[in-house]
Design a protein around this motif. Structure first.
Motif, PDB file in Angstrom:
ATOM      1  N   TYR A 260       0.837  -1.206   0.000  1.00 27.93           N
ATOM      2  CA  TYR A 260       0.000   0.000   0.000  1.00 27.93           C
ATOM      3  C   TYR A 260       0.874   1.260   0.000  1.00 27.93           C
ATOM      4  O   TYR A 260       0.585   2.222  -0.696  1.00 27.93           O
ATOM      5  CB  TYR A 260      -0.929   0.017   1.218  1.00 27.93           C
ATOM      6  CG  TYR A 260      -2.200  -0.773   1.079  1.00 27.93           C
ATOM      7  CD1 TYR A 260      -2.212  -2.031   0.476  1.00 27.93           C
ATOM      8  CD2 TYR A 260      -3.401  -0.296   1.565  1.00 27.93           C
ATOM      9  CE1 TYR A 260      -3.386  -2.761   0.350  1.00 27.93           C
ATOM     10  CE2 TYR A 260      -4.585  -1.020   1.458  1.00 27.93           C
ATOM     11  CZ  TYR A 260      -4.560  -2.259   0.846  1.00 27.93           C
ATOM     12  OH  TYR A 260      -5.718  -2.971   0.731  1.00 27.93           O
ATOM     13  N   MET A 261       1.932   1.245   0.809  1.00 28.73           N
ATOM     14  CA  MET A 261       2.812   2.412   0.895  1.00 28.73           C
ATOM     15  C   MET A 261       3.576   2.643  -0.407  1.00 28.73           C
ATOM     16  O   MET A 261       3.774   3.785  -0.826  1.00 28.73           O
ATOM     17  CB  MET A 261       3.800   2.255   2.054  1.00 28.73           C
ATOM     18  CG  MET A 261       3.153   2.221   3.401  1.00 28.73           C
ATOM     19  SD  MET A 261       2.219   3.725   3.714  1.00 28.73           S
ATOM     20  CE  MET A 261       1.175   3.172   5.025  1.00 28.73           C
ATOM     21  N   ILE A 262       4.019   1.569  -1.039  1.00 30.36           N
ATOM     22  CA  ILE A 262       4.726   1.685  -2.318  1.00 30.36           C
ATOM     23  C   ILE A 262       3.790   2.263  -3.386  1.00 30.36           C
ATOM     24  O   ILE A 262       4.207   3.059  -4.221  1.00 30.36           O
ATOM     25  CB  ILE A 262       5.289   0.318  -2.757  1.00 30.36           C
ATOM     26  CG1 ILE A 262       6.370  -0.154  -1.790  1.00 30.36           C
ATOM     27  CG2 ILE A 262       5.847   0.380  -4.182  1.00 30.36           C
ATOM     28  CD1 ILE A 262       6.776  -1.608  -1.979  1.00 30.36           C
ATOM     29  N   CYS A 263       2.522   1.869  -3.329  1.00 27.18           N
ATOM     30  CA  CYS A 263       1.522   2.342  -4.308  1.00 27.18           C
ATOM     31  C   CYS A 263       0.918   3.670  -3.859  1.00 27.18           C
ATOM     32  O   CYS A 263      -0.293   3.812  -3.727  1.00 27.18           O
ATOM     33  CB  CYS A 263       0.433   1.284  -4.505  1.00 27.18           C
ATOM     34  SG  CYS A 263       1.032  -0.195  -5.306  1.00 27.18           S
ATOM     35  N   SER A 264       1.793   4.633  -3.605  1.00 25.34           N
ATOM     36  CA  SER A 264       1.332   5.954  -3.154  1.00 25.34           C
ATOM     37  C   SER A 264       2.082   7.043  -3.910  1.00 25.34           C
ATOM     38  O   SER A 264       3.209   6.845  -4.368  1.00 25.34           O
ATOM     39  CB  SER A 264       1.557   6.113  -1.653  1.00 25.34           C
ATOM     40  OG  SER A 264       2.934   6.212  -1.370  1.00 25.34           O
TER      41      SER A 264
ATOM     42  N   GLU B 174      10.005   9.590 -14.918  1.00 28.13           N
ATOM     43  CA  GLU B 174       8.620   9.797 -14.492  1.00 28.13           C
ATOM     44  C   GLU B 174       7.857   8.475 -14.482  1.00 28.13           C
ATOM     45  O   GLU B 174       7.269   8.083 -15.492  1.00 28.13           O
ATOM     46  CB  GLU B 174       7.937  10.819 -15.407  1.00 28.13           C
ATOM     47  CG  GLU B 174       6.596  11.279 -14.903  1.00 28.13           C
ATOM     48  CD  GLU B 174       6.657  12.015 -13.567  1.00 28.13           C
ATOM     49  OE1 GLU B 174       5.652  11.967 -12.833  1.00 28.13           O
ATOM     50  OE2 GLU B 174       7.688  12.637 -13.247  1.00 28.13           O
ATOM     51  N   HIS B 175       7.884   7.788 -13.355  1.00 27.43           N
ATOM     52  CA  HIS B 175       7.101   6.555 -13.182  1.00 27.43           C
ATOM     53  C   HIS B 175       5.678   6.926 -12.793  1.00 27.43           C
ATOM     54  O   HIS B 175       5.478   7.782 -11.940  1.00 27.43           O
ATOM     55  CB  HIS B 175       7.713   5.668 -12.099  1.00 27.43           C
ATOM     56  CG  HIS B 175       9.113   5.248 -12.404  1.00 27.43           C
ATOM     57  ND1 HIS B 175      10.200   5.928 -11.916  1.00 27.43           N
ATOM     58  CD2 HIS B 175       9.590   4.232 -13.154  1.00 27.43           C
ATOM     59  CE1 HIS B 175      11.308   5.342 -12.349  1.00 27.43           C
ATOM     60  NE2 HIS B 175      10.965   4.307 -13.104  1.00 27.43           N
ATOM     61  N   THR B 176       4.710   6.268 -13.404  1.00 25.77           N
ATOM     62  CA  THR B 176       3.304   6.556 -13.100  1.00 25.77           C
ATOM     63  C   THR B 176       2.616   5.393 -12.395  1.00 25.77           C
ATOM     64  O   THR B 176       1.446   5.493 -12.045  1.00 25.77           O
ATOM     65  CB  THR B 176       2.531   6.883 -14.392  1.00 25.77           C
ATOM     66  OG1 THR B 176       2.643   5.777 -15.284  1.00 25.77           O
ATOM     67  CG2 THR B 176       3.084   8.136 -15.045  1.00 25.77           C
ATOM     68  N   GLY B 177       3.333   4.302 -12.200  1.00 23.73           N
ATOM     69  CA  GLY B 177       2.762   3.134 -11.539  1.00 23.73           C
ATOM     70  C   GLY B 177       3.860   2.157 -11.172  1.00 23.73           C
ATOM     71  O   GLY B 177       5.051   2.456 -11.291  1.00 23.73           O
ATOM     72  N   ILE B 178       3.425   0.976 -10.746  1.00 25.31           N
ATOM     73  CA  ILE B 178       4.327  -0.046 -10.206  1.00 25.31           C
ATOM     74  C   ILE B 178       4.068  -1.368 -10.907  1.00 25.31           C
ATOM     75  O   ILE B 178       2.920  -1.717 -11.202  1.00 25.31           O
ATOM     76  CB  ILE B 178       4.095  -0.241  -8.687  1.00 25.31           C
ATOM     77  CG1 ILE B 178       4.120   1.096  -7.930  1.00 25.31           C
ATOM     78  CG2 ILE B 178       5.068  -1.234  -8.093  1.00 25.31           C
ATOM     79  CD1 ILE B 178       5.475   1.721  -7.787  1.00 25.31           C
TER      80      ILE B 178
ATOM     81  N   ILE C 287      -3.401   4.264  -7.039  1.00 23.51           N
ATOM     82  CA  ILE C 287      -2.277   4.914  -6.363  1.00 23.51           C
ATOM     83  C   ILE C 287      -2.855   5.837  -5.284  1.00 23.51           C
ATOM     84  O   ILE C 287      -3.642   6.729  -5.584  1.00 23.51           O
ATOM     85  CB  ILE C 287      -1.427   5.723  -7.365  1.00 23.51           C
ATOM     86  CG1 ILE C 287      -0.945   4.830  -8.525  1.00 23.51           C
ATOM     87  CG2 ILE C 287      -0.252   6.394  -6.659  1.00 23.51           C
ATOM     88  CD1 ILE C 287      -0.028   3.697  -8.128  1.00 23.51           C
ATOM     89  N   PHE C 288      -2.475   5.599  -4.040  1.00 23.27           N
ATOM     90  CA  PHE C 288      -2.987   6.403  -2.928  1.00 23.27           C
ATOM     91  C   PHE C 288      -2.404   7.817  -2.974  1.00 23.27           C
ATOM     92  O   PHE C 288      -1.236   7.998  -3.306  1.00 23.27           O
ATOM     93  CB  PHE C 288      -2.633   5.748  -1.593  1.00 23.27           C
ATOM     94  CG  PHE C 288      -3.330   4.434  -1.365  1.00 23.27           C
ATOM     95  CD1 PHE C 288      -4.655   4.400  -0.956  1.00 23.27           C
ATOM     96  CD2 PHE C 288      -2.663   3.238  -1.570  1.00 23.27           C
ATOM     97  CE1 PHE C 288      -5.299   3.185  -0.753  1.00 23.27           C
ATOM     98  CE2 PHE C 288      -3.301   2.018  -1.369  1.00 23.27           C
ATOM     99  CZ  PHE C 288      -4.628   1.995  -0.960  1.00 23.27           C
TER     100      PHE C 288
END
Length: 195
Positions: A110-114, A128-132, A175-176
């Motif tokens: 959850y923290m990584i996806c923020s 520029e990363h927009t996701g994981i 993404i939180f």
């Protein structure tokens, strides 16, 4: 706060003494999350301790993850620039088994996806990363760890070792906006799921 205790050159790991979350520690809405960049050999030490099935590959950026000054896990990342994508790649994201929370690994995800994590990582990598994204090697057709936030993008049958599948998971959409939002959702879902 850290004190070097030992160096094992053969494993390319370096031990550092940090306080690690235990069964008496509570994670609350007031808990503070910190990602602290560390050297590869420090991350390797915790990965060796906490990863059961490791064929340990090195990423380019390593973080120790703390909640209320207690170590809960580590994250090893590689930039999407290496793969021609806008997705940052999780190479490894183990958590300590010493807490009372069964879903501590979900909190780390959850923290990584923020947005704060992505901003920190983008500033670090100048990309520029927009996701994981991540790859999972498993004997199962789905990964419970990544289910929910991530979409299964690809499933390949493999014949390597004891694993049957290579699963590629991606998260572009969930993404939180903040660590607090990620923590709140995790607490709402999993705070009572204890060992």
């Amino acid at each position: 706060n850290k004190k070097w205790v030992n160096i094992k050159e053969t494993l390319k790991e370096k031990q550092a003494k940090y306080k690690i979350i235990d069964v008496n520690d509570e994670i609350t809405h007031k808990s503070r999350i910190e990602f602290v960049k560390c050297k590869q050999d420090i991350a390797a030490h915790y990965r060796i301790m906490w990863v059961k099935k490791a064929n340990i590959k090195q990423g380019t950026t390593n973080y120790l993850v703390f909640i209320d000054k207690k170590l809960i896990g580590c994250v090893v990342m590689s930039s999407g620039v290496m793969f021609g994508t806008e997705l940052a790649t999780i190479f490894s994201d183990p958590v300590t088994p010493t807490s009372k929370y069964k879903k501590l690994s979900k909190l780390l995800i959850y923290m990584i996806c923020s947005k704060p994590f992505l901003k920190m990582y983008n500033d670090e990598t100048l990309w520029e990363h927009t996701g994981i994204t991540t790859a999972v090697f498993t004997s199962y057709e789905k990964s419970m760890k990544y289910r929910g936030l991530f979409k299964l993008n690809e499933k390949t049958t493999i014949k390597e070792g004891r694993y049957k599948y290579k699963l590629i998971y991606q998260n572009r959409d969930k993404i939180f906006p903040s660590y607090k939002a990620a923590l709140t959702q995790w607490l709402d879902k999993y705070k009572n799921d204890i060992k």
